[in-house]
Motif scaffolding. Structure first.
Motif, PDB file in Angstrom:
ATOM      1  N   UNK A   1       0.847  -1.201   0.000  1.00  0.00           N
ATOM      2  CA  UNK A   1       0.000   0.000   0.000  1.00  0.00           C
ATOM      3  C   UNK A   1       0.883   1.251   0.000  1.00  0.00           C
ATOM      4  N   UNK A   2       0.482   2.279  -0.750  1.00  0.00           N
ATOM      5  CA  UNK A   2       1.397   3.402  -0.998  1.00  0.00           C
ATOM      6  C   UNK A   2       1.974   4.056   0.264  1.00  0.00           C
ATOM      7  N   UNK A   3       1.132   4.346   1.255  1.00  0.00           N
ATOM      8  CA  UNK A   3       1.639   5.117   2.412  1.00  0.00           C
ATOM      9  C   UNK A   3       2.597   4.280   3.280  1.00  0.00           C
ATOM     10  N   UNK A   4       2.211   3.080   3.752  1.00  0.00           N
ATOM     11  CA  UNK A   4       3.151   2.318   4.588  1.00  0.00           C
ATOM     12  C   UNK A   4       4.364   1.789   3.811  1.00  0.00           C
ATOM     13  N   UNK A   5       4.206   1.534   2.505  1.00  0.00           N
ATOM     14  CA  UNK A   5       5.345   1.008   1.738  1.00  0.00           C
ATOM     15  C   UNK A   5       6.456   2.053   1.642  1.00  0.00           C
ATOM     16  N   UNK A   6       6.063   3.307   1.475  1.00  0.00           N
ATOM     17  CA  UNK A   6       7.083   4.368   1.384  1.00  0.00           C
ATOM     18  C   UNK A   6       7.813   4.512   2.740  1.00  0.00           C
ATOM     19  N   UNK A   7       7.048   4.400   3.827  1.00  0.00           N
ATOM     20  CA  UNK A   7       7.670   4.470   5.162  1.00  0.00           C
ATOM     21  C   UNK A   7       8.650   3.297   5.321  1.00  0.00           C
ATOM     22  N   UNK A   8       8.224   2.107   4.878  1.00  0.00           N
ATOM     23  CA  UNK A   8       9.089   0.934   5.021  1.00  0.00           C
ATOM     24  C   UNK A   8      10.381   1.082   4.218  1.00  0.00           C
ATOM     25  N   UNK A   9      10.248   1.533   2.980  1.00  0.00           N
ATOM     26  CA  UNK A   9      11.462   1.670   2.145  1.00  0.00           C
ATOM     27  C   UNK A   9      12.455   2.625   2.794  1.00  0.00           C
ATOM     28  N   UNK A  10      11.935   3.685   3.408  1.00  0.00           N
ATOM     29  CA  UNK A  10      12.853   4.679   3.988  1.00  0.00           C
ATOM     30  C   UNK A  10      13.378   4.276   5.357  1.00  0.00           C
ATOM     31  N   UNK A  11      12.485   3.693   6.190  1.00  0.00           N
ATOM     32  CA  UNK A  11      12.881   3.466   7.592  1.00  0.00           C
ATOM     33  C   UNK A  11      13.318   2.038   7.872  1.00  0.00           C
ATOM     34  N   UNK A  12      12.918   1.100   7.021  1.00  0.00           N
ATOM     35  CA  UNK A  12      13.203  -0.306   7.339  1.00  0.00           C
ATOM     36  C   UNK A  12      13.515  -1.096   6.065  1.00  0.00           C
ATOM     37  N   UNK A  13      14.581  -0.721   5.369  1.00  0.00           N
ATOM     38  CA  UNK A  13      14.885  -1.411   4.102  1.00  0.00           C
ATOM     39  C   UNK A  13      15.149  -2.907   4.276  1.00  0.00           C
ATOM     40  N   UNK A  14      15.614  -3.321   5.458  1.00  0.00           N
ATOM     41  CA  UNK A  14      15.869  -4.755   5.651  1.00  0.00           C
ATOM     42  C   UNK A  14      14.555  -5.532   5.753  1.00  0.00           C
ATOM     43  N   UNK A  15      13.496  -4.872   6.199  1.00  0.00           N
ATOM     44  CA  UNK A  15      12.181  -5.537   6.255  1.00  0.00           C
ATOM     45  C   UNK A  15      11.638  -5.671   4.825  1.00  0.00           C
ATOM     46  N   UNK A  16      11.814  -4.636   4.065  1.00  0.00           N
ATOM     47  CA  UNK A  16      11.421  -4.637   2.638  1.00  0.00           C
ATOM     48  C   UNK A  16      12.104  -5.802   1.916  1.00  0.00           C
ATOM     49  N   UNK A  17      13.386  -5.938   2.177  1.00  0.00           N
ATOM     50  CA  UNK A  17      14.184  -6.984   1.528  1.00  0.00           C
ATOM     51  C   UNK A  17      13.745  -8.379   2.005  1.00  0.00           C
ATOM     52  N   UNK A  18      13.466  -8.503   3.323  1.00  0.00           N
ATOM     53  CA  UNK A  18      13.017  -9.788   3.883  1.00  0.00           C
ATOM     54  C   UNK A  18      11.740 -10.267   3.215  1.00  0.00           C
ATOM     55  N   UNK A  19      10.839  -9.308   2.945  1.00  0.00           N
ATOM     56  CA  UNK A  19       9.547  -9.670   2.381  1.00  0.00           C
ATOM     57  C   UNK A  19       9.728 -10.364   1.021  1.00  0.00           C
ATOM     58  N   UNK A  20      10.645  -9.866   0.210  1.00  0.00           N
ATOM     59  CA  UNK A  20      10.923 -10.505  -1.085  1.00  0.00           C
ATOM     60  C   UNK A  20      11.734 -11.789  -0.903  1.00  0.00           C
ATOM     61  N   UNK A  21      12.637 -11.777   0.091  1.00  0.00           N
ATOM     62  CA  UNK A  21      13.467 -12.979   0.344  1.00  0.00           C
ATOM     63  C   UNK A  21      12.579 -14.167   0.732  1.00  0.00           C
ATOM     64  N   UNK A  22      11.578 -13.903   1.545  1.00  0.00           N
ATOM     65  CA  UNK A  22      10.661 -14.966   1.975  1.00  0.00           C
ATOM     66  C   UNK A  22       9.889 -15.512   0.773  1.00  0.00           C
ATOM     67  N   UNK A  23       9.377 -14.628  -0.040  1.00  0.00           N
ATOM     68  CA  UNK A  23       8.596 -15.009  -1.227  1.00  0.00           C
ATOM     69  C   UNK A  23       9.419 -15.883  -2.163  1.00  0.00           C
TER      70      UNK A  23
END
Ligand SMILES: N[C@@H](CCC(=O)N[C@@H](CS)C(=O)NCC(=O)O)C(=O)O
Length: 368
Positions: free
Chosen positions: A216-238
């Motif tokens: 979702x646009x609003x939380x995804x932008x926050x995640x990319x900026x504040x928690x890039x390792x969580x962003x990366x984990x989400x794709x790693x799991x998939x």
């Protein structure tokens, strides 16, 4: 029984749904072949309801024709029938705490996830366009009206209408920011919650993260900026396949799970207790305060009484030595007292007793 006797399976859901995403992540890492079909309003939804007792998504149809619903018992059924490769840890302590994290991610992070999707116009626009196209084709109304109706339904059911008044929005969004900080610390240190390969705890967190916070646009932008390792984990799991990729679990419960456990003890379990009181009193709406946020007119959930009972059952099923270690950890993080606050729970075996083959109670019934 060989996996081929029940697979490939068909998952009926939506490609932006929380629990559909959780089940897809599970099937992918476990190696269960599946195809995703839209659980569209109309004949498909009527069939799912007839077969499982509920139109909630996802529903799953096995290759032998049987139907299942509810991701938590579906995963437990697959783990029992097809133990290898295991997603639920074999170690009893890790198993218990993974089930606890899964339940927390399913039932509590649902709230900020639905908030970010439906409260903000950017999220509501994205999700309503997507859902009307994906599952709303059989409804004979103009598309613009369908988008308005679904946005109103979701807000009344899950955000403003589930206890999040305007003045409490910052408190609900703070749950998300803390979740990101807790997970970022973990994924900066290792690839998955319990070590070098995914487990049930990761699958649990994929619900709120994969198809909501990271999309979702609003939380995804926050995640990319504040928690890039969580962003990366989400794709790693998939992208992880347990059969093909090496990696073990670490020992015990990692110390960096502490902040998540404290959150469970101070937010989620007190909310579950308030929900329990509401169900016991037959009150479909209740006010409560959890973690400094005041929820006004939150919806009751008999299903979540079952969740609390499941957590207690998982605890009592532990061998005595593990019970002692689990209790010490739960006490240290403020989880023990609310877990056992109510001597008896207002639920009997007829509620949820037929899962995953039949649904008797939805998580939240928006028509209640
Ligand atoms: N506990 C269920 C929850 C499933 C659920 O609530 N799914 C949502 C969509 S992600 C749904 O179908 N909600 C029904 C509705 O909005 O009426 C599970 O784990 O599968």
């Amino acid at each position: 029984m060989p996996l081929e006797s029940v697979a490939p399976v068909t998952i009926y859901g939506s490609s932006i749904s929380y629990f559909t995403g959780k089940l897809e992540n599970y099937c992918r890492i476990k190696g269960i072949p599946y195809q995703l079909r839209a659980l569209s309003a109309g004949p498909v939804m009527a069939r799912v309801k007839e077969q499982t007792g509920s139109s909630q998504m996802p529903a799953m149809q096995l290759a032998d024709g049987r139907w299942l619903s509810d991701t938590t018992p579906i995963i437990q059924w697959f783990e029992r029938e097809f133990p290898a490769p295991a997603v639920i840890p074999a170690n009893p302590l890790q198993r218990f705490f993974s089930l606890l994290l899964e339940d927390y991610a399913d039932e509590w992070l649902w709230r900020p996830a639905m908030h970010y999707r439906w409260h903000y116009p950017a999220g509501a626009r994205f999700a309503s366009y997507h859902l009307v196209d994906e599952i709303g084709g059989d409804i004979a109304l103009p598309a613009a009206l369908k988008r308005r109706l679904i946005t109103r339904r979701q807000r009344q059911g899950y955000t403003a209408g589930d206890g999040i008044t305007k003045d409490q929005v910052p408190g609900v969004e703070a749950i998300y920011r803390r979740t990101l900080a807790q997970l970022e610390a973990i994924f900066q240190a290792r690839p998955f919650l319990l070590g070098d390969r995914p487990s049930l705890a990761d699958i649990g967190f994929s619900g709120p993260i994969f198809r909501h916070f990271a999309l979702d646009p609003v939380p995804a932008e926050i995640m990319r900026r504040e928690a890039p390792a969580v962003w990366e984990w989400s794709a790693r799991l998939w992208n992880f396949r347990l059969q093909d990729q090496p990696g073990g679990l670490s020992a015990g419960i990692p110390a960096d799970w502490g902040p998540i456990l404290r959150e469970i003890g101070s937010n989620y379990l007190p909310y579950l207790c308030a929900n329990n009181d509401a169900v016991a009193a037959g009150r479909k709406r209740f006010d409560t305060e959890a973690g400094g946020v005041r929820y006004r007119g939150a919806r009751w959930s008999p299903y979540r009484v079952w969740c609390l009972r499941q957590l207690r059952n998982h605890f009592t099923a532990l061998p005595a030595a593990d019970q002692a270690s689990a209790r010490a950890l739960l006490e240290r993080h403020g989880c023990w007292e609310p877990l056992w606050r109510h001597e008896s729970l207002p639920i009997d075996d007829t509620v949820c007793g037929r899962l995953p083959f039949h649904v008797d109670a939805k998580m939240i019934d928006v028509y209640d």
